[in-house]
Design an enzyme around this catalytic site. Structure first.
Site, PDB file in Angstrom:
ATOM      1  N   ASP A 280       0.576  -1.046   0.159  1.00 41.98           N
ATOM      2  CA  ASP A 280       0.188  -0.218  -0.212  1.00 41.98           C
ATOM      3  C   ASP A 280       1.320   1.581   0.472  1.00 41.98           C
ATOM      4  O   ASP A 280       1.704   0.973   0.792  1.00 41.98           O
ATOM      5  CB  ASP A 280      -1.232   0.115   1.532  1.00 41.98           C
ATOM      6  CG  ASP A 280      -1.616   1.421   0.419  1.00 41.98           C
ATOM      7  OD1 ASP A 280      -2.597   1.119   0.779  1.00 41.98           O
ATOM      8  OD2 ASP A 280      -1.410   1.930   1.859  1.00 41.98           O
TER       9      ASP A 280
ATOM     10  N   TYR B 225       2.711   9.980  -0.281  1.00 42.34           N
ATOM     11  CA  TYR B 225       3.938   9.468   0.882  1.00 42.34           C
ATOM     12  C   TYR B 225       5.386   9.740   0.351  1.00 42.34           C
ATOM     13  O   TYR B 225       6.652   9.270   0.476  1.00 42.34           O
ATOM     14  CB  TYR B 225       3.618   7.552   0.720  1.00 42.34           C
ATOM     15  CG  TYR B 225       2.551   7.270   1.202  1.00 42.34           C
ATOM     16  CD1 TYR B 225       1.776   8.596   2.053  1.00 42.34           C
ATOM     17  CD2 TYR B 225       2.157   5.747   1.613  1.00 42.34           C
ATOM     18  CE1 TYR B 225       0.300   7.887   2.975  1.00 42.34           C
ATOM     19  CE2 TYR B 225       0.358   5.571   1.729  1.00 42.34           C
ATOM     20  CZ  TYR B 225       0.351   6.226   2.833  1.00 42.34           C
ATOM     21  OH  TYR B 225      -1.160   6.396   3.308  1.00 42.34           O
TER      22      TYR B 225
ATOM     23  N   LYS C 241      -2.950   6.206  -4.422  1.00 42.34           N
ATOM     24  CA  LYS C 241      -3.993   6.894  -3.967  1.00 42.34           C
ATOM     25  C   LYS C 241      -4.227   8.427  -5.148  1.00 42.34           C
ATOM     26  O   LYS C 241      -3.073   8.694  -4.557  1.00 42.34           O
ATOM     27  CB  LYS C 241      -4.580   7.332  -2.236  1.00 42.34           C
ATOM     28  CG  LYS C 241      -4.199   5.930  -1.645  1.00 42.34           C
ATOM     29  CD  LYS C 241      -4.136   6.379   0.125  1.00 42.34           C
ATOM     30  CE  LYS C 241      -4.312   4.333   0.669  1.00 42.34           C
ATOM     31  NZ  LYS C 241      -2.552   4.621   0.988  1.00 42.34           N
TER      32      LYS C 241
ATOM     33  N   HIS D  68      -7.322   9.219  -2.183  1.00 41.19           N
ATOM     34  CA  HIS D  68      -8.018   9.855  -0.020  1.00 41.19           C
ATOM     35  C   HIS D  68      -8.083   9.897   0.624  1.00 41.19           C
ATOM     36  O   HIS D  68      -8.312   9.707   1.500  1.00 41.19           O
ATOM     37  CB  HIS D  68      -5.954   9.975  -0.656  1.00 41.19           C
ATOM     38  CG  HIS D  68      -5.303  10.261   0.384  1.00 41.19           C
ATOM     39  ND1 HIS D  68      -4.022   9.985  -0.172  1.00 41.19           N
ATOM     40  CD2 HIS D  68      -5.395   9.846   1.316  1.00 41.19           C
ATOM     41  CE1 HIS D  68      -3.121   9.355   1.244  1.00 41.19           C
ATOM     42  NE2 HIS D  68      -3.927   9.417   2.275  1.00 41.19           N
TER      43      HIS D  68
END
Length: 347
Positions: free
Chosen positions: A81, A86, A115, A148
């Site tokens: 994931d 990120y 996402k 998200h």
């Protein structure tokens, strides 16, 4: 009594089930280790299968991220994931390319979740964002693509993920339903196999469910023993929406006190009974109530520990006892967006 759990030292003075999804245990074995069983999978509402345990990569950077993903895949993880937010999609893509190129794993064996970040909510930006992420990952398709959050943020550049005007986050009024409808086109194009959302509340999810053409296959939410959103879990269960639990271990950090459930007497007693760590017990609990946890881990020991939870299950009484830990304690609140019309949490 004092008990020490190897790898995660925990001191203690003492040693309503929601109905689990039906999981199918796979009999496949990794090409990296013929004796290594993979995690069980669950069939999504669109027919695709998803491992019920994955590696979360939030805040994993540089070689720490690469080593964690490589170790996880070699240990038997098949669900990774990540997210544009990120900033590590390129690193994960590098690891996947290496292992696939070496013939140690096949692309079809890996379930990759990423996402759509909030700056790309405008419908005309959705495909651009997805293709940008595919390029970073070095992949032809994404297994599960999530919105998200329901909050739209103003687009400035691809690197300004939280644009501010002074102290205020620059949001926009894009309707998340319009964003999702553009995401549906990604499935039509073959860029994405399954769609879902993250950080939605039950009212937002209901509205989306009634408005969309391709039903969301998954909802990703913060979920750990101290935050079990039972009405939301029941809503998803009734519609076959897989609930993925992020921060399933409460984000323990060495610099801070452990979440209180790590020292709960009943949880520790159960961990002792099954010969597991409190973290393993917590993950098993989340699986037994029907969620799919994605614990983040960087150390090889913890990565292996988190996967070693499929040789036991909790009794209905134990599930009921652990349910008492639910205090509605939310870690991620996205307070900068609390005035937005689609802010998903109570203020």
């Amino acid at each position: 009594m004092f008990m020490a759990f190897k790898g995660r030292q925990i001191a203690a003075t003492l040693i309503s089930s929601t109905g689990a999804l039906r999981f199918r245990f796979t009999h496949n074995f990794s090409v990296l280790n013929k004796k290594m069983k993979l995690a069980p999978t669950v069939k999504l509402n669109n027919g695709h299968e998803m491992p019920i345990l994955g590696l979360g990569t939030y805040q994993l950077k540089k070689t720490r991220c690469e080593n964690a993903v490589r170790s996880a895949l070699k240990s038997g993880y098949r669900h990774i994931d990540t997210a544009y937010l990120y900033g590590n999609e390129g690193l994960i893509g590098k690891v996947l390319k290496g292992l696939i190129g070496e013939g140690k794993i096949k692309r079809s064996e890996v379930f990759l979740t990423t996402k759509l970040w909030d700056i790309y909510h405008e419908p005309e930006r959705v495909r651009y964002a997805c293709e940008l992420q595919l390029k970073l990952l070095g992949l032809d398709y994404i297994d599960l693509y999530l919105m998200h959050s329901p909050v739209g943020v103003k687009y400035v550049t691809d690197v300004d993920l939280m644009p501010h005007d002074g102290d205020q986050l620059c949001t926009n009024a894009v309707d998340f339903v319009d964003t999702y409808r553009s995401m549906e086109q990604l499935v039509d194009l073959g860029l994405v196999r399954s769609l879902g959302v993250s950080n939605f509340n039950i009212h937002q999810l209901e509205r989306l469910w009634q408005s969309c053409r391709i039903k969301p296959a998954s909802l990703q939410i913060e979920c750990h023993p101290e935050l079990i959103q039972l009405p939301l879990l029941e809503f998803c269960k009734a519609r076959g929406i897989a609930v993925v639990a992020y921060s399933p271990l409460g984000r323990p950090k060495t610099s801070k006190a452990l979440p209180s459930f790590y020292t709960d007497a009943e949880l520790l007693a159960m961990a002792h009974k099954y010969g597991k760590t409190p973290a393993q017990l917590a993950l098993r609990y989340l699986i037994d109530i029907g969620t799919l946890p994605i614990p983040k881990a960087a150390q090889e020991l913890h990565i292996a520990e988190n996967l070693d939870i499929f040789n036991f299950s909790l009794t209905p009484l134990e599930l009921e006892q652990l349910g008492k830990l639910n205090r509605g304690l939310r870690i991620w609140k996205f307070l900068k967006a609390r005035d937005h019309q689609h802010y998903p949490y109570e203020t």
